[in-house]
Scaffold this motif. Structure first.
Motif, short mmCIF file in Angstrom:
data_model
loop_
_atom_site.label_atom_id
_atom_site.label_comp_id
_atom_site.label_asym_id
_atom_site.label_seq_id
_atom_site.Cartn_x
_atom_site.Cartn_y
_atom_site.Cartn_z
N THR A 1 -84.50 90.09 -18.22
CA THR A 1 -85.81 90.61 -18.79
C THR A 1 -86.95 89.95 -17.88
O THR A 1 -87.55 90.51 -17.55
N ALA B 1 -71.98 83.47 -26.63
CA ALA B 1 -73.13 84.19 -27.13
C ALA B 1 -74.32 83.44 -26.35
O ALA B 1 -75.40 84.05 -25.93
N ALA B 2 -74.42 82.29 -26.14
CA ALA B 2 -75.24 81.54 -25.48
C ALA B 2 -75.45 82.11 -24.02
O ALA B 2 -76.57 82.03 -23.27
N GLU B 3 -74.47 82.43 -23.45
CA GLU B 3 -74.51 82.85 -22.00
C GLU B 3 -74.87 84.41 -21.82
O GLU B 3 -75.94 84.59 -21.13
N ARG B 4 -74.50 85.05 -22.81
CA ARG B 4 -74.92 86.31 -22.86
C ARG B 4 -76.58 86.31 -23.19
O ARG B 4 -77.17 87.19 -22.73
N LYS B 5 -77.15 85.46 -23.77
CA LYS B 5 -78.58 85.58 -24.15
C LYS B 5 -79.37 84.91 -23.16
O LYS B 5 -80.36 85.51 -22.68
N GLN C 1 -79.58 87.81 -20.60
CA GLN C 1 -80.43 88.76 -21.02
C GLN C 1 -81.80 88.46 -20.74
O GLN C 1 -82.59 89.17 -20.24
N ASP C 2 -82.06 87.19 -21.08
CA ASP C 2 -83.41 86.46 -20.79
C ASP C 2 -83.91 86.62 -19.25
O ASP C 2 -84.80 86.86 -18.99
#
Length: 136
Positions: free
Chosen positions: A85, A74-78, A81-82
């Motif tokens: 963006t 999850a941390a790498e996906r976030k 995504q950041d």
């Protein structure tokens, strides 16, 4: 790892762009393989069938890429995504800076409409996921 994420990201976004193009749209004249269509002097039916094959291949590539992205922590996906963006925002600002004031106004309106469509799509996807969850 960063190169892998970048490659996965690129692979994931290209099909989205291609799938968003309406069938028979400008992609047949330019863009992905546009030069090929002109040089081969394809018939309308051939262009249609080749375009269909290209869309299917891009959809398949997107699905494969998504399976691997789903396996990321999850941390790498976030973080990914950041970063996406931020890159999108930077690119949008660079494009806007190239426009004249009246073009900027139109561009801003287009961006606002795109954001509304994205929000509507996200709402629909959330509703669909909830519906699917209840059906199980």
């Amino acid at each position: 790892m960063r190169k892998t994420l970048t490659a996965l990201l690129l692979a994931a976004t290209l099909p989205t762009v291609a799938m968003a193009m309406p069938e028979g749209g400008p992609r047949h004249e330019r863009g992905f393989g546009g030069h090929m269509f002109k040089e081969l002097d394809l018939s309308q039916e051939q262009r249609h069938e080749i375009g269909k094959l290209m869309r299917e291949q891009m959809k398949s590539r997107h699905e494969i890429t998504q399976r691997y992205l789903d396996k990321l922590p999850a941390a790498e996906r976030k973080a990914m995504q950041d970063e996406l963006t931020a890159a999108e925002t930077k690119n949008r600002e660079a494009i806007r800076a190239q426009l004249k004031p009246e073009q900027q106004k139109t561009f801003d309106e287009m961006q606002k409409k795109m954001e509304q469509r994205r929000a509507e799509r996200a709402e629909f996807e959330a509703w669909k996921a909830e519906k699917d969850k209840k059906a199980q």
